[in-house]
Design a protein around this motif. Structure first.
Motif, PDB file in Angstrom:
ATOM      1  N   GLY A  56       3.058 -30.970  13.333  1.00 27.28           N
ATOM      2  CA  GLY A  56       1.972 -31.570  12.600  1.00 27.28           C
ATOM      3  C   GLY A  56       0.708 -30.538  12.522  1.00 27.28           C
ATOM      4  O   GLY A  56      -0.549 -30.919  12.220  1.00 27.28           O
ATOM      5  N   CYS A  57       1.034 -29.401  12.567  1.00 26.02           N
ATOM      6  CA  CYS A  57      -0.069 -28.071  12.475  1.00 26.02           C
ATOM      7  C   CYS A  57      -0.581 -28.228  11.048  1.00 26.02           C
ATOM      8  O   CYS A  57       0.043 -27.990  10.176  1.00 26.02           O
ATOM      9  N   GLY A  58      -2.135 -28.156  11.006  1.00 26.53           N
ATOM     10  CA  GLY A  58      -2.638 -28.219   9.638  1.00 26.53           C
ATOM     11  C   GLY A  58      -4.125 -27.643   9.789  1.00 26.53           C
ATOM     12  O   GLY A  58      -4.574 -27.779  11.003  1.00 26.53           O
ATOM     13  N   CYS A  59      -4.696 -27.987   8.820  1.00 25.72           N
ATOM     14  CA  CYS A  59      -5.945 -27.317   8.776  1.00 25.72           C
ATOM     15  C   CYS A  59      -7.171 -28.727   8.769  1.00 25.72           C
ATOM     16  O   CYS A  59      -6.723 -29.646   8.127  1.00 25.72           O
ATOM     17  N   GLY A 184      -7.395 -31.334  22.800  1.00 27.19           N
ATOM     18  CA  GLY A 184      -8.425 -30.481  21.747  1.00 27.19           C
ATOM     19  C   GLY A 184      -7.550 -30.855  20.482  1.00 27.19           C
ATOM     20  O   GLY A 184      -6.861 -31.748  20.184  1.00 27.19           O
ATOM     21  N   ALA A 185      -8.015 -29.970  19.626  1.00 25.11           N
ATOM     22  CA  ALA A 185      -7.720 -30.088  17.991  1.00 25.11           C
ATOM     23  C   ALA A 185      -6.044 -29.861  18.027  1.00 25.11           C
ATOM     24  O   ALA A 185      -5.347 -30.461  16.998  1.00 25.11           O
ATOM     25  N   SER A 186      -5.537 -29.056  18.639  1.00 27.06           N
ATOM     26  CA  SER A 186      -3.980 -28.959  18.587  1.00 27.06           C
ATOM     27  C   SER A 186      -3.334 -29.985  18.970  1.00 27.06           C
ATOM     28  O   SER A 186      -2.481 -30.599  18.268  1.00 27.06           O
ATOM     29  N   ALA A 187      -3.782 -30.553  20.221  1.00 24.49           N
ATOM     30  CA  ALA A 187      -3.139 -31.819  21.052  1.00 24.49           C
ATOM     31  C   ALA A 187      -3.144 -33.145  20.118  1.00 24.49           C
ATOM     32  O   ALA A 187      -2.073 -33.820  19.832  1.00 24.49           O
ATOM     33  N   VAL A 188      -4.492 -33.195  19.291  1.00 20.63           N
ATOM     34  CA  VAL A 188      -4.510 -34.222  18.369  1.00 20.63           C
ATOM     35  C   VAL A 188      -3.443 -34.312  17.374  1.00 20.63           C
ATOM     36  O   VAL A 188      -3.170 -35.360  16.804  1.00 20.63           O
ATOM     37  N   GLN A 189      -3.040 -33.094  16.945  1.00 22.00           N
ATOM     38  CA  GLN A 189      -2.153 -32.774  15.996  1.00 22.00           C
ATOM     39  C   GLN A 189      -0.681 -33.076  16.395  1.00 22.00           C
ATOM     40  O   GLN A 189       0.342 -33.713  15.871  1.00 22.00           O
ATOM     41  N   ILE A 190      -0.478 -32.695  17.577  1.00 29.97           N
ATOM     42  CA  ILE A 190       0.861 -32.656  18.162  1.00 29.97           C
ATOM     43  C   ILE A 190       1.355 -33.974  18.589  1.00 29.97           C
ATOM     44  O   ILE A 190       2.437 -34.444  18.223  1.00 29.97           O
ATOM     45  N   ILE A 191       0.479 -34.686  19.021  1.00 29.84           N
ATOM     46  CA  ILE A 191       0.686 -36.032  19.930  1.00 29.84           C
ATOM     47  C   ILE A 191       1.466 -37.252  19.008  1.00 29.84           C
ATOM     48  O   ILE A 191       2.377 -37.462  19.038  1.00 29.84           O
ATOM     49  N   PRO A 192       0.821 -37.451  17.842  1.00 26.22           N
ATOM     50  CA  PRO A 192       1.092 -38.160  16.884  1.00 26.22           C
ATOM     51  C   PRO A 192       2.660 -37.839  16.089  1.00 26.22           C
ATOM     52  O   PRO A 192       3.530 -38.348  15.816  1.00 26.22           O
ATOM     53  N   SER A 193       2.823 -36.355  16.245  1.00 23.91           N
ATOM     54  CA  SER A 193       4.053 -35.809  15.631  1.00 23.91           C
ATOM     55  C   SER A 193       5.170 -35.911  16.441  1.00 23.91           C
ATOM     56  O   SER A 193       6.299 -36.087  15.884  1.00 23.91           O
ATOM     57  N   ILE A 194       4.764 -35.821  17.838  1.00 21.14           N
ATOM     58  CA  ILE A 194       5.976 -35.978  18.578  1.00 21.14           C
ATOM     59  C   ILE A 194       6.327 -37.262  19.207  1.00 21.14           C
ATOM     60  O   ILE A 194       7.289 -37.742  19.456  1.00 21.14           O
ATOM     61  N   ALA A 195       5.456 -38.078  19.328  1.00 19.22           N
ATOM     62  CA  ALA A 195       5.208 -39.595  20.002  1.00 19.22           C
ATOM     63  C   ALA A 195       6.491 -40.411  19.554  1.00 19.22           C
ATOM     64  O   ALA A 195       7.350 -40.745  20.389  1.00 19.22           O
ATOM     65  N   PRO A 196       6.753 -40.367  18.200  1.00 15.46           N
ATOM     66  CA  PRO A 196       7.993 -41.267  17.707  1.00 15.46           C
ATOM     67  C   PRO A 196       9.348 -40.569  18.042  1.00 15.46           C
ATOM     68  O   PRO A 196      10.279 -41.536  18.152  1.00 15.46           O
TER      69      PRO A 196
END
Ligand code: NAP
Length: 492
Positions: A56-59, A184-196
Motif C-alpha cells: 500500500g506504500c504511496g505518497c 501513523g501514515a505508514s500504518a494507515v496504508q499498510i492496514i487496508p492492504s493486508i487486512a483482506p
C-alpha cells in the motif's frame, strides 16, 4: 594494517541519490557544472521510495505536485502515485539527465571532516576510500533510520518481525495472525492492504491519527494523452493543487483556530464511516488536527471494521514469544509483528559523523536540537550544505518543492564561491541565531505546538523539523546566496 587509497578531489560531493541528491545533481548539470559525484549506499537511486516497499506504500501528496517542476510526468496513473511508480520516475530522471555516470553505488559514507588549511572536506567511505571535496552536500533524508519501539520483550518474539521501512515481501502474510503497532501514515496504508489477506489483525493504537478522505482516482489514457499533448494543462493542475495545499498553512501556522473547520470535516468523516460508537470513540482524536500529520485515506476506517480486525487501545505491557500482552492482562496471539512505529527523526539528524572547524562534531553541536540557517548551512561547518535540513519539512505539501529551492540555493552559493574565488563560506553564528530565534517564535504559535507529541519535536519539545509558513516564503528566502550572512575566506 589499515590501508587508505590516495585521496581524490571533487568539486562537489553529494551524499544520497534520493529526490534531494538527484535534484542537486540535475541542478548542477543543468548549470553546466559537471564536476560532481553522488555517493549512494544502495545499488539503485530512489532513497525513501526505494526503501519503503510495504503493502500500500504511496505518497499522500498528489503526484502532479510531488515531482520535479522541470520534469512533469504526463503518465501518472493516479492522482496519488504508489511507490513503484514514484521510484520509476526517479530512475527515469536519473537516466534522462545523465546522472548515472556521476553516481557511485554501494558506497556508504563513514564520516567527514573539514580540513581548515585546505578548505576541503575529507570524506571517508566504509570501504576505506578518502574523497576530498570543496563542497559537501548531504541528501540523506530525514526519515531514513527506522525507529524500533522500546517495548519489553520485543526481541523475544518468535514469529516474523517487520518494520514498515524494511519490509520482507518474501514472507507471505496470507492466512497469518498479525499485530500492527502504530497508526501513523505508514500504518494507515499498510492496514487496508493486508487486512483482506490475513486471518486476524490486531491494530495496537496509542494515539489515533486524524484521517481525511483522499481525493485519489485513476488517471485514464485519454487524460494522460491530453497532459502529454497540452503541457500547460498539467501545469495548471499542478498550480491548483499547490495553492489548495498552501491554503492549509492558514490553519496550521497562521491561525490555528481555523483548523476547527477541518476538524469538523474529520469528525464527520468518522461519524459517516464508522458505525460502531465504541470504535468511533476509539479512533476519534482528541488533539488539534494537524498537530500530528493529517493522514488521507479512503479505506482505513473500512479496514478497521472488518470482522477479522480489532483495534486495541489498551497499552502494550510486553511482547511475548507468541503474541502481545496488554496491560489489562490480555494476550493476543500473533505470528507476525508489523512495527509501523516511524523513524528516528528529531532527536539526531547528523546522517554520519561530521566534524567541522576545530573538530566540532555536528551531533554534539546539535545536542539540544538540530538547527541550521535556512535549513541548509550550519555555523562552524563551512562548505557544507544540507538538503532537507532542520526545519525544512512540511506538514501540508510537497517536499520536492523545498528540495528544488534548496538545490538552487546551493548552486547560487557554489557560483558565489567560484566568482569570488573563495576557499570557504561559513554561515555567521549571529545570522544563524537570529534566524532560529524568529523561526522558533513563529513555530510556538502554530498548531504543531498545541500540545501533542510528534516526530516533529525533540523530547524537550523543540520543533526541529517543520518550516513554519508558506512554501513560497522559503523559496523567496533561498532565492540566492547572501554574502553578508556568511564569513567568506578567499583562496590562498
Ligand atoms: P509515525 O507517523 O511516527 O507513526 C508512528 C506510529 O507508531 C504512531 O502511531 C505512534 O504512536 C506509534 N508508536 C511509536 N512507538 C510506539 C510504541 N512504543 N508503542 C505503541 N505505539 C507506538 O511514522 P510513520 O507512519 O512511518 O510516518 C512517518 C512519516 O513518514 C509521516 O509523518 C510522513 O511524513 C512520512 N510518510 C508519508 C507517507 C505518505 O506520503 N503517504 C507514508 C508513510 C510515511 P504515537 O502517535 O502515540 O506516538
Amino acid at each position: 594494517m589499515v590501508h587508505e587509497a590516495p585521496a581524490e578531489t571533487q568539486r562537489v560531493l553529494i551524499v544520497g541519490a534520493g529526490f534531494a541528491g538527484l535534484a542537486m545533481g540535475i541542478t548542477l548539470k543543468e548549470a553546466g557544472i559537471d564536476e560532481f559525484t553522488i555517493l549512494e549506499q544502495a545499488d539503485e537511486v530512489g532513497g525513501t521510495w526505494r526503501d519503503n516497499r510495504y503493502p500500500g506504500c504511496g505518497c499522500d501528496v498528489q503526484s502532479h505536485l510531488y515531482s520535479f517542476s522541470f520534469e512533469p510526468n504526463p503518465r501518472w496513473s493516479r492522482m496519488f502515485a504508489r511507490q513503484e511508480e514514484i521510484l520509476q520516475y526517479l530512475v527515469h530522471c536519473t537516466d534522462k539527465y545523465g546522472l548515472r555516470p556521476h553516481i557511485r553505488f554501494r558506497t556508504a559514507v563513514l564520516d567527514a571532516r573539514f580540513d581548515e588549511p585546505t578548505g576541503l572536506w575529507e570524506v571517508r567511505t566504509r570501504a576505506g576510500d578518502v574523497i576530498r571535496a570543496r563542497v559537501l552536500v548531504t541528501g540523506c533524508g530525514v526519515l531514513s533510520r527506522p525507529s524500533y519501539p522500546d517495548i519489553a520483550g520485543l526481541s523475544t518474539f518468535a514469529g516474523k518481525t517487520f518494520h514498515s521501512a524494511d519490509w520482507d515481501a518474501a514472507f507471505p502474510l496470507e492466512g497469518r495472525t498479525v499485530a500492527v503497532i502504530g497508526t501513523g501514515a505508514s500504518a494507515v496504508q499498510i492496514i487496508p492492504s493486508i487486512a483482506p489477506k490475513v486471518a486476524r489483525l490486531a491494530v495496537y493504537q496509542r494515539t489515533p491519527p486524524w484521517v481525511l478522505p483522499k481525493p485519489d482516482r485513476e488517471i485514464g489514457a485519454v487524460e494522460q494523452a491530453l497532459f502529454a499533448r497540452v503541457p500547460a494543462l498539467q501545469k495548471a493542475l499542478r498550480r491548483v493543487i499547490y495553492w489548495q495545499r498552501e491554503a492549509l498553512v492558514l490553519g496550521l501556522a497562521v491561525e490555528p483556530r481555523l483548523m476547527k473547520i477541518a476538524e469538523a470535516v474529520g469528525r464527520k468523516y468518522v461519524e459517516e464511516s464508522v458505525a460502531d460508537p465504541a470504535l468511533r470513540a476509539k479512533v476519534l482524536p482528541t488533539y488539534a488536527m494537524g498537530c500530528k500529520r493529517i493522514v488521507p485515506s479512503n479505506d482505513y476506517y473500512g479496514a478497521l471494521q472488518r470482522e477479522n480486525v480489532e483495534v486495541v487501545t489498551e497499552p502494550i505491557a510486553e511482547i511475548r514469544a507468541n503474541g502481545v500482552l496488554t496491560r489489562d492482562g490480555t494476550e493476543r496471539q500473533a505470528d507476525a509483528l508489523v512495527l509501523a512505529t516511524g523513524f528516528q527523526a528529531a532527536e539526531h539528524v547528523a546522517p554520519f559523523e561530521l566534524r567541522g572547524r576545530a573538530g566540532a562534531r555536528l551531533d554534539e553541536v546539535w545536542r539540544d536540537g538540530a538547527e541550521a540557517y535556512l535549513g541548509t548551512t550550519v555555523s562552524g561547518f563551512p562548505n557544507l550544505f544540507m538538503m532537507t535540513g532542520p526545519n525544512t519539512l512540511l506538514g501540508h505539501s510537497s517536499m520536492v518543492f523545498i528540495i528544488e529551492a534548496q538545490a538552487r540555493y546551493v548552486l547560487s552559493s557554489i557560483r558565489a564561491m567560484r566568482e569570488r574565488r573563495l576557499k570557504l563560506v561559513d554561515v555567521r553564528a549571529d545570522a544563524q541565531a537570529r534566524y532560529n530565534e524568529r523561526l522558533q517564535e513563529r513555530l510556538g504559535k502554530t498548531v504543531w505546538a498545541s500540545g501533542c507529541t510528534s516526530w516533529y519535536k525533540t523530547r524537550s519539545g523543540k520543533n526541529t523539523m517543520l518550516w513554519p509558513g508558506f512554501t513560497f516564503e522559503y523559496r523567496l528566502r533561498t532565492r540566492r546566496f547572501e554574502p553578508r550572512d556568511y564569513e567568506l575566506v578567499p583562496a590562498g
